[in-house]
Design a protein around this motif. Structure first.
Motif, PDB file in Angstrom:
ATOM      1  N   LEU A 114       0.727  -1.209  -0.151  1.00 34.53           N
ATOM      2  CA  LEU A 114      -0.029  -0.094  -0.015  1.00 34.53           C
ATOM      3  C   LEU A 114       0.955   1.231  -0.125  1.00 34.53           C
ATOM      4  CD1 LEU A 114      -2.765   1.294   0.192  1.00 34.53           C
ATOM      5  CD2 LEU A 114      -2.607   1.012   2.568  1.00 34.53           C
ATOM      6  N   LEU A 117       1.153   3.876  -3.312  1.00 32.01           N
ATOM      7  CA  LEU A 117       0.628   4.903  -3.293  1.00 32.01           C
ATOM      8  C   LEU A 117       1.623   6.142  -3.284  1.00 32.01           C
ATOM      9  CD1 LEU A 117      -2.284   4.646  -0.334  1.00 32.01           C
ATOM     10  CD2 LEU A 117      -2.419   5.053  -2.654  1.00 32.01           C
ATOM     11  N   TRP A 123      -1.371   0.727  -9.757  1.00 32.83           N
ATOM     12  CA  TRP A 123      -1.313  -0.671  -9.289  1.00 32.83           C
ATOM     13  C   TRP A 123      -0.852  -1.689 -10.282  1.00 32.83           C
ATOM     14  CZ3 TRP A 123      -1.590  -1.956  -4.532  1.00 32.83           C
ATOM     15  CH2 TRP A 123      -2.411  -1.141  -3.617  1.00 32.83           C
ATOM     16  N   GLU A 183      -8.922   2.618  -7.499  1.00 34.45           N
ATOM     17  CA  GLU A 183      -8.219   3.873  -8.188  1.00 34.45           C
ATOM     18  C   GLU A 183      -8.923   4.195  -9.319  1.00 34.45           C
ATOM     19  OE1 GLU A 183      -3.644   3.018  -9.862  1.00 34.45           O
ATOM     20  OE2 GLU A 183      -5.152   1.857 -10.951  1.00 34.45           O
TER      21      GLU A 183
END
Length: 257
Positions: A46, A50, A68, A130
């Protein structure tokens, strides 16, 4: 005593403990035992995608690709590591506490299948979240890697791709871990190519993600999904069954050398 023995299955388990209840407890122990490893991995994922994914896109000229999608390889190899870890980490402990080898093998198969489904679901949700963020921000969610899907709205294909790839890699890892545990280092090393069969089969049948471009450059085409999907499922199921057969006669202590 006669009344107890007369009930089918009652003579093999004490009191009110059923085989299904034991299996649930074994699965719960596996989840608890591996939870720190899995939780730590997803926390790193994560933060990495991010932060690092956004930085990489800004440096390369703008946020016009899915962040991603840069991380699609990571869950496969991490899942293989889970498969490798499962037997060395838990086998001796569980058998020493009365879990049969058969139940341990069955629990491992269920755990790995459930973990593959859970990871695929996480990836589906990651793409959807997303996409919502990108739509609000007016950004493009272009996919950098080849997939079974072409748009992140194709939820079924996203789940299918990740579930099959992760299950196959977990099955490969499980066979590798069992091989080293049961036969020792050198024999386990010699058996390594056999352990990699389910992962290789999934890559060749699905032709998705990073290996797809290399395969397509050779002129190799992905078989129809009606062949590829059952093929990966069959290879994965056979690999889990092979692990079951290898564990049934396995000694409690790992082999030397």
């Amino acid at each position: 005593m006669t009344a107890i023995i007369s009930r089918p299955g009652a003579a093999t388990l004490p009191g009110q403990v059923t085989a299904m209840l034991r299996l649930r407890r074994v699965l719960r122990a596996m989840v608890i035992g591996l939870r720190p490893m899995v939780g730590g991995y997803w926390l790193v994922m994560l933060l990495a995608f991010l932060g690092g994914g956004m930085i990489a896109q800004l440096v390369s000229g703008g946020t016009d690709h899915s962040m991603w999608d840069y991380g699609t390889q990571s869950p496969k190899y991490f899942s293989a590591a889970i498969g490798i870890t499962l037997t060395p980490a838990l086998f001796a402990l569980m058998v020493a506490h009365g879990v049969t080898r058969r139940m341990f093998a069955v629990a491992c198969s269920i755990f790995l299948t459930g973990a593959a489904a859970a990871t695929a679901l996480v990836w589906v949700l990651a793409y959807q979240v997303e996409r919502g963020i990108y739509d609000v921000a007016g950004l493009t969610q272009a996919l950098d890697n080849p997939h079974l899907f072409t748009r992140t709205t194709q939820v079924g294909l996203i789940f299918t791709e990740f579930f099959l790839l992760i299950l196959a890699h977990q099955a490969a890892g499980w066979l590798i871990g069992i091989g080293f545990y049961r036969f020792g280092f050198w024999k386990g090393l010699a058996l390594l190519p056999l352990g990699l069969v389910p992962a290789a089969a999934a890559e060749l049948l699905l032709v998705a993600q990073w290996l797809a471009d290399a395969l397509e450059s050779t002129g190799y085409d992905r078989p129809p999904l009606a062949v590829a999907v059952p093929g990966v499922l069959a290879v994965s199921a056979l690999s889990l069954y092979a692990g079951y057969l290898l564990i049934r006669p396995m000694g409690l202590k790992p082999a030397k050398g």
